[in-house]
Design an enzyme around this catalytic site. Sequence first.
Site, PDB file in Angstrom:
ATOM      1  NE  ARG A 117     -16.618  -3.090   4.155  1.00  0.00           N
ATOM      2  CZ  ARG A 117     -15.345  -2.914   3.804  1.00  0.00           C
ATOM      3  NH1 ARG A 117     -14.788  -3.715   2.923  1.00  0.00           N
ATOM      4  NH2 ARG A 117     -14.648  -1.947   4.347  1.00  0.00           N
ATOM      5  NE  ARG A 170      -4.207  -0.061   2.505  1.00  0.00           N
ATOM      6  CZ  ARG A 170      -5.222  -0.888   2.703  1.00  0.00           C
ATOM      7  NH1 ARG A 170      -5.055  -2.179   2.643  1.00  0.00           N
ATOM      8  NH2 ARG A 170      -6.407  -0.418   2.953  1.00  0.00           N
ATOM      9  NE  ARG A 217     -11.155   2.484   5.297  1.00  0.00           N
ATOM     10  CZ  ARG A 217     -12.235   1.719   5.162  1.00  0.00           C
ATOM     11  NH1 ARG A 217     -13.375   2.062   5.740  1.00  0.00           N
ATOM     12  NH2 ARG A 217     -12.177   0.627   4.463  1.00  0.00           N
TER      13      ARG A 217
END
Length: 215
Positions: free
Chosen positions: A126, A89, A170
Site C-alpha cells: 500500500r 474495534r 495488527r
Amino acid sequence: MELIILLGAPGAGKGTHALRLAEARCIPQIATGDLLRQQVREQTPLGSQAKEFMDQGQLVPDVIVIKMIQERLSRPDVARGALLDGFPRTLAQAEALSRVVPPGVSIRVIALDVADELLLERLVGRRSCPGCGAAYHIRFAPPKQEGVCDRCQTTLIQRSDDKAETVAPRLKAFHEHTAPLLAYYAKQGLLSHVDASQPVEAVYRDLVQQLAAQP
Ligand code: AP5
C-alpha cells in the site's frame, strides 16, 4: 439519520471504499486511524500517547479513542449520519457507541471478509496519500504517475505501520479484539457480509447492494 459501520481487518479495504460510499450517501467518512494520524502529525498530547501503540501495531486504548470519537460525532456535519471506518474495534467501543447513538438511527454494519494471507500483500504494497488520505497499491491499484496522488498530486508515502513486522500484531489485534464484534452485531440483526477478496469494483458493487437491501 444513518450510521454505517465498515468492519474489517487491516487491509480489508475499509479506506478504499469508505470515502466513495460516504460521498455517494452525502454523509461524512469518519476514520479513527486518520484522526489518530492527524494527532500524531500535529504532535498533540493525544497523538504522542497514541503513537507508541500504533507503531507497535497495537490498538490505542479505548478511553482515548472513545473520547476522540465522541467529540467527532458531536459536530454538526454528522446530523444526517456518518460512515465509520475503523471504529468500533472493541466491545467496549461498540457499547460506548450504542450509548451515544440517538434512538431511531438506522445502523448498518458490513463486514469486509478477506483471508489473512491476502492482507499482508495488500498492506506491504500500500502507498498512502498524506494529503487527502487516498490509498493506492503498487500492484493492485497503482497511481497514474508513480509515487504521486491522482486526486491531489501529493507525494505518496508508505505508512510506518505497513512494514511486514508491524502487520502481524495488527492482524492479531483484529482477531482478538475486533472479530468478536461480528457476533455482537449479528446477534442484533445488524450485520451483513461482503466478500472483500474480490476486485475493488466488485466489492464496491456488493457494498452498494447490501446497503440497498437492508431496511
Ligand atoms: P487504521 O488506519 O484504521 O488501519 P487499519 O484498520 O489497520 O486499516 P487499514 O487502513 O490498514 O486498512 P483498510 O481496511 O482501510 O484497507 P485499504 O482500503 O487501505 O488504524 C491504524 C492504527 O490506528 C491501528 O493499528 C490502531 O493502532 C489505531 N486505531 C485506529 N482506530 C482505532 C480504534 N478504533 N481503536 C483503537 N485503535 C485504533 O486497502 C489496503 C490496500 O489494499 C491498499 O493498497 C488498497 O489499494 C488495496 N486494496 C483494497 N481493496 C482491494 C481489493 N479489493 N483488491 C486488491 N487490492 C485492494
